[in-house]
Design an enzyme around this catalytic site. Structure first.
Site, PDB file in Angstrom:
ATOM      1  CD  GLU A   1      -1.737  -2.384   1.669  1.00 33.23           C
ATOM      2  OE1 GLU A   1      -2.638  -3.239   1.772  1.00 33.23           O
ATOM      3  OE2 GLU A   1      -0.545  -2.600   2.005  1.00 33.23           O
TER       4      GLU A   1
ATOM      5  CG  PHE B   1     -10.358  -9.620  10.741  1.00 33.66           C
ATOM      6  CD1 PHE B   1      -9.157 -10.057  11.283  1.00 33.66           C
ATOM      7  CD2 PHE B   1     -10.502  -9.638   9.359  1.00 33.66           C
ATOM      8  CE1 PHE B   1      -8.121 -10.505  10.472  1.00 33.66           C
ATOM      9  CE2 PHE B   1      -9.478 -10.090   8.533  1.00 33.66           C
ATOM     10  CZ  PHE B   1      -8.291 -10.528   9.104  1.00 33.66           C
ATOM     11  CD  GLN B   2      -7.662  -7.167   7.285  1.00 30.29           C
ATOM     12  OE1 GLN B   2      -8.511  -6.894   6.448  1.00 30.29           O
ATOM     13  NE2 GLN B   2      -6.481  -7.689   6.963  1.00 30.29           N
TER      14      GLN B   2
ATOM     15  CE  LYS C   1     -17.289  -6.759   2.460  1.00 31.42           C
ATOM     16  NZ  LYS C   1     -16.617  -8.049   2.746  1.00 31.42           N
TER      17      LYS C   1
ATOM     18  CG  MET D   1      22.326  12.786   4.334  1.00 29.59           C
ATOM     19  SD  MET D   1      23.550  13.900   3.581  1.00 29.59           S
ATOM     20  CE  MET D   1      22.754  14.285   2.021  1.00 29.59           C
TER      21      MET D   1
END
Length: 576
Positions: free
Chosen positions: A50, A112-113, A162, A479
């Site tokens: 993602e 969940f999630q 959802k 760096m």
């Protein structure tokens, strides 16, 4: 026409003219993915993480000026996207991020999630929405695009439970043509009296400087900047984010300013008496020690965001408005005025700047038998004739790209400035290439940065984005190593990469062309060969000198006139 929530999402994207949506599926967004499957207008780009989706959408947005669009699932899908959202937020990039959420009835139950996407993203978005009513879905998406693309642009998150996208629940669809938000009214035109004060101050200047940032690029105002700068005849410097807004090959351009800016740009800032700042936010990498920033200057600041004006540096003439229209007003006033800048004072000022230029602050050892990273960038500029889109990751290679690739056009330099996000370059290059399929696109990276999102090489293969990866491989987090050398008595704590993969074989395993370049004489031929392979992604692993540092450098707590120069580059005290 009656549509489900999922169909409304897709239809809204189509009505907004969205070409690509970058995403990764998951349970809470499967209704939307099913709706995407049933149409062909909005093309979905399947990334491998993602974070890659947000960076690819970001690259698309920076190179086109259009909003980038992302679709991710709830929970880890949303949290994985946060780094890319914050990257876009820091650099004012227009993006709309659609995140799935658990069904409305179970929000707050640790389903969940589930995660509090609105709470998590609130500090790093321009605005966010949680859609609780299907009837407001289309209007909310319209508001998201409007907020993301107007005023000071930025990312907007739309969190969609959802059940809102349930295919069995349909309502009449009507996408709003316009949207009005009472509390959000960006100012376009600057106040005429303030613009007049600014013009009068510019005409009085003896040692003027023009300092511009990413706001000129984002505001599509490069043409106005060029016209204004040439009309005034003043020296101009750009920030890292502003490169390309003014042609780098033009004689009035004195290079990038700030921590790794040129000697002439930083000295010009330190000694100027009038500073015109346009679309810049005076960040710490530009200002150096704040107490000694432009100590002799009266400052004009033009910005669309009133919160940016006098935030860190108090200014004398603030102008709130879109930078393009404000500069157009300045041009009109200058053209209609009989007054002109003091030609004699300006000539003396340019003479002084040319002496600073003669220091040759970007000099490096051209006789070395090791590949110098600066040389690779110079050769890349020559091979691409300065016309490529260049993305970068973060570190030494980013600064060398900014110093040595001369950007003459806006939206060709695509990098993470404010957040400094490693892993940005590769997915951003994919987004750029999708937007500009016939252009040369190169990602300049290092062996540490490229491994942050290297899985997106699979995305590059799937969508046949023939990008070129320029890996400046010095075996260190460069760096970090440089700072450890300067500030920590060369104690290289965990900045050396002991197990570096064989990038050539790794690229080939992903289905791409791999090259390893070890000698300076082979740099130009390798680049020429790679760019002839128009439809192939080519991973070029340049083994560069690990001891090379980025110069000049303003160290922490120092001012613009206290730059650390490369060994062998001396500055006459009279010049300083």
């Amino acid at each position: 026409m009656e549509l489900s929530g999922a169909e409304i999402v897709v239809r809204c994207l189509k009505d907004e003219g969205v070409e690509y949506i970058f995403g990764y599926p998951g349970g809470s967004v499967l209704h939307i993915y099913d709706a995407l499957f049933k149409q062909e207008d909005v093309k979905h780009i399947l990334v491998r993480h993602e974070q890659g989706a947000t960076h690819a959408a970001d690259g698309y947005a920076r190179s086109t000026g259009k909003p980038g669009v992302v679709l991710v699932t709830s929970g880890p899908g949303a949290t994985n996207a946060v780094t890319g959202i914050a990257t876009a937020f820091m650099d004012s990039i227009p993006m709309v991020i659609l995140t799935g959420q658990v069904p409305t009835p179970v929000i707050g139950s640790d389903a969940f999630q589930e995660c509090d996407t609105i709470g998590i993203t609130r500090p790093c978005v321009k605005h966010n929405f949680l859609v609780k009513d299907l009837a407001k879905l289309a209007e909310t998406i319209k508001k998201a695009f409007y907020i993301a693309t107007t005023g000071r642009p930025g990312p907007v998150v739309v969190d969609i439970p959802k059940d809102i996208t349930d295919p069995n629940i349909k309502i009449p669809y009507a996408y709003p043509e316009t949207v009005s938000i009472r509390s959000y009214n960006p100012q376009v035109r600057g106040h005429r009296w303030q613009v007049r004060k600014a013009v009068d101050l510019l005409l009085s200047a003896k040692r003027p400087m023009i300092y511009t940032g990413g706001g000129v690029v984002i505001g599509n105002a490069a043409a106005s900047l060029v016209k204004l700068t040439r009309l005034l005849g003043f020296p101009i410097t750009n920030t890292l984010m502003g490169l390309g807004a003014y042609p780098a090959t033009d004689s009035q351009f004195v290079g990038m300013l700030g921590m790794h800016g040129t000697y002439e740009a930083n000295m010009g800032m330190h000694e100027c008496d009038v500073l015109l700042a346009i679309g810049a936010r005076f960040d710490d990498r530009v200002t150096g020690k704040l107490a000694q920033f432009c100590p002799h200057a009266r400052i004009i600041h033009v910005d669309v965001d009133p919160a940016s004006i006098s935030k860190t540096v108090k200014v004398d003439v603030p102008i709130v408005g879109e930078v393009g229209p404000v500069m157009d007003d300045m041009i009109e006033m200058l053209a209609s005025s009989p007054a002109r800048p003091d030609a004699q004072a300006l000539a003396a000022w340019w003479e002084r700047i040319e002496r600073w230029r003669s220091v040759n602050c970007l000099a490096f050892d051209r006789g070395s038998d090791r590949i110098k990273p600066q040389f690779v960038i110079e050769e890349l500029w020559a091979v691409t004739r300065g016309q490529a889109f260049i993305t970068s990751d973060v570190g030494q290679h980013q600064m060398w790209a900014a110093q040595f690739y001369k950007f003459d056009q806006p939206r060709r330099w695509i990098n993470s400035g404010g957040l400094g996000t490693m892993g940005f370059g590769l997915p951003a290059a994919i987004g750029v290439k999708l937007a500009h399929p016939h252009a040369d696109v190169a990602c300049i990276t290092g062996e540490a940065s490229i491994q942050m999102c290297i899985q997106e090489l699979a995305t590059a293969l799937q969508y046949r984005t023939g990008i070129k990866v320029i890996n400046l491989n010095n075996g260190y987090m460069g760096m970090v190593r440089q700072w450890q050398e300067f500030s920590y008595e060369s104690r290289y704590s965990h900045s050396y990469l002991e197990t570096i993969p064989d990038f050539v074989r790794l690229a080939e395993a992903y289905g791409h062309v791999g090259m390893r370049i070890e000698k300076p004489a082979d740099v130009r031929p390798a680049l020429e060969e790679a760019f002839k392979l128009k439809d192939r992604t080519v991973f070029m692993d340049f083994l560069t000198d690990p001891s090379e540092n980025v110069y000049p450098m303003i160290e922490a707590g120092k001012a613009h006139h206290e730059m650390r120069m490369a060994p062998g580059v001396s500055v006459d005290r009279e010049l300083a």
